[in-house]
Scaffold this motif. Structure first.
Motif, mmCIF file in Angstrom:
data_model
loop_
_atom_site.group_PDB
_atom_site.id
_atom_site.type_symbol
_atom_site.label_atom_id
_atom_site.label_comp_id
_atom_site.label_asym_id
_atom_site.label_seq_id
_atom_site.Cartn_x
_atom_site.Cartn_y
_atom_site.Cartn_z
ATOM 1 N N GLU A 1 0.836 -1.197 0.000
ATOM 2 C CA GLU A 1 0.000 0.000 0.000
ATOM 3 C C GLU A 1 0.868 1.242 0.000
ATOM 4 N N THR B 1 -3.689 -9.663 1.627
ATOM 5 C CA THR B 1 -3.123 -8.986 2.772
ATOM 6 C C THR B 1 -2.534 -7.667 2.308
ATOM 7 N N VAL B 2 -2.804 -6.601 3.055
ATOM 8 C CA VAL B 2 -2.264 -5.280 2.738
ATOM 9 C C VAL B 2 -1.065 -5.020 3.651
ATOM 10 N N ALA C 1 -5.176 -0.867 -0.811
ATOM 11 C CA ALA C 1 -6.311 -1.309 0.006
ATOM 12 C C ALA C 1 -7.542 -1.549 -0.860
ATOM 13 N N LYS C 2 -7.746 -0.697 -1.850
ATOM 14 C CA LYS C 2 -8.882 -0.880 -2.764
ATOM 15 C C LYS C 2 -8.727 -2.164 -3.556
ATOM 16 N N ALA D 1 -4.588 5.087 -1.234
ATOM 17 C CA ALA D 1 -5.144 3.817 -0.745
ATOM 18 C C ALA D 1 -5.464 2.845 -1.870
ATOM 19 N N ALA E 1 -7.005 -4.814 -2.641
ATOM 20 C CA ALA E 1 -7.173 -5.929 -1.702
ATOM 21 C C ALA E 1 -8.648 -6.226 -1.472
ATOM 22 N N ARG E 2 -9.468 -5.182 -1.362
ATOM 23 C CA ARG E 2 -10.920 -5.387 -1.206
ATOM 24 C C ARG E 2 -11.502 -6.076 -2.439
ATOM 25 N N ARG F 1 0.601 5.259 0.115
ATOM 26 C CA ARG F 1 -0.342 6.320 0.443
ATOM 27 C C ARG F 1 -0.077 7.512 -0.457
#
Length: 82
Positions: free
Chosen positions: A55, A77-78, A63-64, A60, A66-67, A57
């Protein structure tokens, strides 16, 4: 836009055989091409593997991604890259 979508789909078809059953794939941030490839491997080719997403910054993107993977049943896993 259509040309980009076709190219992305073609890359997913050509690249997904490189994803091996039980492997761990490391990605960084978010890429529509990488997402298409990994989703194809999991959903079309029914391969089981995990994804570690670095990830970066502030957007994000990791994270997006990973979702997206988790919603498709791919364990993700992030990991913060800083």
């Amino acid at each position: 836009a259509e040309f980009s979508t076709q190219a992305r789909d073609r890359i997913a078809v050509v690249g997904s055989p490189f994803i091996r059953e039980g492997s761990v794939v490391l990605t960084h941030g978010r890429s529509k091409v990488v997402e298409a490839l990994l989703l194809r491997a999991a959903l079309v080719e029914k391969k089981r593997f995990r994804v570690m997403v670095l990830e970066g910054r502030p957007d994000a993107g990791g994270a997006k991604s990973a979702r997206t993977y988790a919603n498709a049943g791919i364990p993700a896993t992030v990991v913060l890259d800083s």
